[in-house]
Design a protein around this motif. Sequence first.
Motif, PDB file in Angstrom:
ATOM      1  N   TRP A  42       0.887  -1.158   0.000  1.00  0.00           N
ATOM      2  CA  TRP A  42       0.000   0.000   0.000  1.00  0.00           C
ATOM      3  C   TRP A  42       0.929   1.213   0.000  1.00  0.00           C
ATOM      4  N   VAL A  43       0.822   2.057  -1.010  1.00  0.00           N
ATOM      5  CA  VAL A  43       1.753   3.174  -1.189  1.00  0.00           C
ATOM      6  C   VAL A  43       1.033   4.499  -1.018  1.00  0.00           C
ATOM      7  N   ASN A  44       1.687   5.375  -0.278  1.00  0.00           N
ATOM      8  CA  ASN A  44       1.208   6.729  -0.078  1.00  0.00           C
ATOM      9  C   ASN A  44       2.373   7.648  -0.439  1.00  0.00           C
ATOM     10  N   LEU A  45       2.202   8.474  -1.467  1.00  0.00           N
ATOM     11  CA  LEU A  45       3.236   9.423  -1.895  1.00  0.00           C
ATOM     12  C   LEU A  45       2.629  10.815  -1.865  1.00  0.00           C
ATOM     13  N   ILE A  46       3.148  11.649  -0.949  1.00  0.00           N
ATOM     14  CA  ILE A  46       2.573  12.963  -0.705  1.00  0.00           C
ATOM     15  C   ILE A  46       3.648  14.038  -0.868  1.00  0.00           C
ATOM     16  N   VAL A  47       3.248  15.179  -1.435  1.00  0.00           N
ATOM     17  CA  VAL A  47       4.134  16.335  -1.572  1.00  0.00           C
ATOM     18  C   VAL A  47       3.730  17.362  -0.520  1.00  0.00           C
ATOM     19  N   TYR A  48       4.744  17.918   0.166  1.00  0.00           N
ATOM     20  CA  TYR A  48       4.539  18.933   1.198  1.00  0.00           C
ATOM     21  C   TYR A  48       5.305  20.196   0.833  1.00  0.00           C
ATOM     22  N   ASN A  49       4.784  21.358   1.253  1.00  0.00           N
ATOM     23  CA  ASN A  49       5.536  22.595   1.085  1.00  0.00           C
ATOM     24  C   ASN A  49       6.544  22.732   2.222  1.00  0.00           C
ATOM     25  N   SER A  50       7.310  23.805   2.228  1.00  0.00           N
ATOM     26  CA  SER A  50       8.372  23.973   3.229  1.00  0.00           C
ATOM     27  C   SER A  50       7.829  24.219   4.633  1.00  0.00           C
ATOM     28  N   LEU A  51       6.527  24.482   4.753  1.00  0.00           N
ATOM     29  CA  LEU A  51       5.895  24.640   6.068  1.00  0.00           C
ATOM     30  C   LEU A  51       5.338  23.316   6.594  1.00  0.00           C
ATOM     31  N   GLY A  52       5.483  22.264   5.797  1.00  0.00           N
ATOM     32  CA  GLY A  52       4.970  20.959   6.207  1.00  0.00           C
ATOM     33  C   GLY A  52       3.513  20.732   5.861  1.00  0.00           C
ATOM     34  N   GLN A  53       2.943  21.624   5.059  1.00  0.00           N
ATOM     35  CA  GLN A  53       1.541  21.488   4.653  1.00  0.00           C
ATOM     36  C   GLN A  53       1.436  20.603   3.417  1.00  0.00           C
ATOM     37  N   GLU A  54       0.483  19.695   3.426  1.00  0.00           N
ATOM     38  CA  GLU A  54       0.258  18.807   2.288  1.00  0.00           C
ATOM     39  C   GLU A  54      -0.259  19.615   1.108  1.00  0.00           C
ATOM     40  N   VAL A  55       0.399  19.479  -0.050  1.00  0.00           N
ATOM     41  CA  VAL A  55      -0.048  20.206  -1.239  1.00  0.00           C
ATOM     42  C   VAL A  55      -0.561  19.280  -2.339  1.00  0.00           C
ATOM     43  N   SER A  56      -0.169  17.993  -2.296  1.00  0.00           N
ATOM     44  CA  SER A  56      -0.628  17.065  -3.323  1.00  0.00           C
ATOM     45  C   SER A  56      -0.445  15.621  -2.869  1.00  0.00           C
ATOM     46  N   VAL A  57      -1.473  14.793  -3.098  1.00  0.00           N
ATOM     47  CA  VAL A  57      -1.366  13.355  -2.876  1.00  0.00           C
ATOM     48  C   VAL A  57      -1.193  12.725  -4.256  1.00  0.00           C
ATOM     49  N   LEU A  58      -0.018  12.165  -4.508  1.00  0.00           N
ATOM     50  CA  LEU A  58       0.278  11.598  -5.823  1.00  0.00           C
ATOM     51  C   LEU A  58      -0.184  10.148  -5.931  1.00  0.00           C
ATOM     52  N   ILE A  59      -0.081   9.401  -4.841  1.00  0.00           N
ATOM     53  CA  ILE A  59      -0.516   7.998  -4.814  1.00  0.00           C
ATOM     54  C   ILE A  59      -1.083   7.706  -3.435  1.00  0.00           C
ATOM     55  N   ASN A  60      -2.178   6.980  -3.416  1.00  0.00           N
ATOM     56  CA  ASN A  60      -2.733   6.429  -2.179  1.00  0.00           C
ATOM     57  C   ASN A  60      -3.486   5.164  -2.567  1.00  0.00           C
ATOM     58  N   SER A  61      -2.710   4.119  -2.901  1.00  0.00           N
ATOM     59  CA  SER A  61      -3.332   2.893  -3.383  1.00  0.00           C
ATOM     60  C   SER A  61      -2.341   1.731  -3.312  1.00  0.00           C
ATOM     61  N   ARG A  62      -2.834   0.553  -3.641  1.00  0.00           N
ATOM     62  CA  ARG A  62      -1.986  -0.636  -3.674  1.00  0.00           C
ATOM     63  C   ARG A  62      -1.177  -0.621  -4.977  1.00  0.00           C
ATOM     64  N   VAL A  63       0.112  -0.938  -4.842  1.00  0.00           N
ATOM     65  CA  VAL A  63       1.016  -0.921  -5.990  1.00  0.00           C
ATOM     66  C   VAL A  63       1.795  -2.231  -5.990  1.00  0.00           C
ATOM     67  N   SER A  64       1.989  -2.798  -7.167  1.00  0.00           N
ATOM     68  CA  SER A  64       2.714  -4.066  -7.274  1.00  0.00           C
ATOM     69  C   SER A  64       4.217  -3.867  -7.095  1.00  0.00           C
ATOM     70  N   ALA A  65       4.890  -4.935  -6.738  1.00  0.00           N
ATOM     71  CA  ALA A  65       6.343  -4.903  -6.592  1.00  0.00           C
ATOM     72  C   ALA A  65       6.997  -4.576  -7.928  1.00  0.00           C
ATOM     73  N   GLY A  66       8.143  -3.908  -7.878  1.00  0.00           N
ATOM     74  CA  GLY A  66       8.876  -3.561  -9.091  1.00  0.00           C
ATOM     75  C   GLY A  66       9.257  -2.098  -9.114  1.00  0.00           C
ATOM     76  N   ASP A  67       9.696  -1.635 -10.280  1.00  0.00           N
ATOM     77  CA  ASP A  67      10.129  -0.255 -10.469  1.00  0.00           C
ATOM     78  C   ASP A  67       8.967   0.574 -11.016  1.00  0.00           C
ATOM     79  N   HIS A  68       8.812   1.774 -10.479  1.00  0.00           N
ATOM     80  CA  HIS A  68       7.700   2.643 -10.864  1.00  0.00           C
ATOM     81  C   HIS A  68       8.194   4.068 -11.080  1.00  0.00           C
ATOM     82  N   SER A  69       7.451   4.808 -11.898  1.00  0.00           N
ATOM     83  CA  SER A  69       7.800   6.176 -12.227  1.00  0.00           C
ATOM     84  C   SER A  69       6.510   6.967 -12.398  1.00  0.00           C
ATOM     85  N   LEU A  70       6.509   8.209 -11.920  1.00  0.00           N
ATOM     86  CA  LEU A  70       5.343   9.060 -12.143  1.00  0.00           C
ATOM     87  C   LEU A  70       5.780  10.484 -12.381  1.00  0.00           C
ATOM     88  N   ASN A  71       4.926  11.222 -13.068  1.00  0.00           N
ATOM     89  CA  ASN A  71       5.195  12.618 -13.383  1.00  0.00           C
ATOM     90  C   ASN A  71       4.443  13.502 -12.395  1.00  0.00           C
TER      91      ASN A  71
END
Length: 106
Positions: A42-71
């Motif tokens: 289960w993968v959660n990839l979140i972007v935060y600003n320099s104040l620690g505030q969440e600005v974007s959730v890029l992934i919040n789901s189940r991901v298979s094993a292996g190499d992954h890339s996102l824009n």
Amino acid sequence: VIETVTQVEPITLPKSPLLEQNYPNPFNPNTTIKYSLSHDSWVNLIVYNSLGQEVSVLINSRVSAGDHSLNFNADKLPSGIYLYKLTAIGINGITFTSIKKMLLEK
């Protein structure tokens, strides 16, 4: 028609999870984030600003094993330093967390 498979390429999974540095960095406004998983997770990839505030959730789901890339498109964000945090909870019960810094220059 019957085809015979004579050779099968083995799939090599990463030995451990990994979050790579985004590329390019600094970026404007697009960058690529790569990560690897040794187990389905289960993968959660979140972007935060320099104040620690969440600005974007890029992934919040189940991901298979292996190499992954996102824009990541930061077109609507102001210039500055951002952090991205990957948390992966594997089916093996092990949690992996990693944080990296990136710079948006407009």
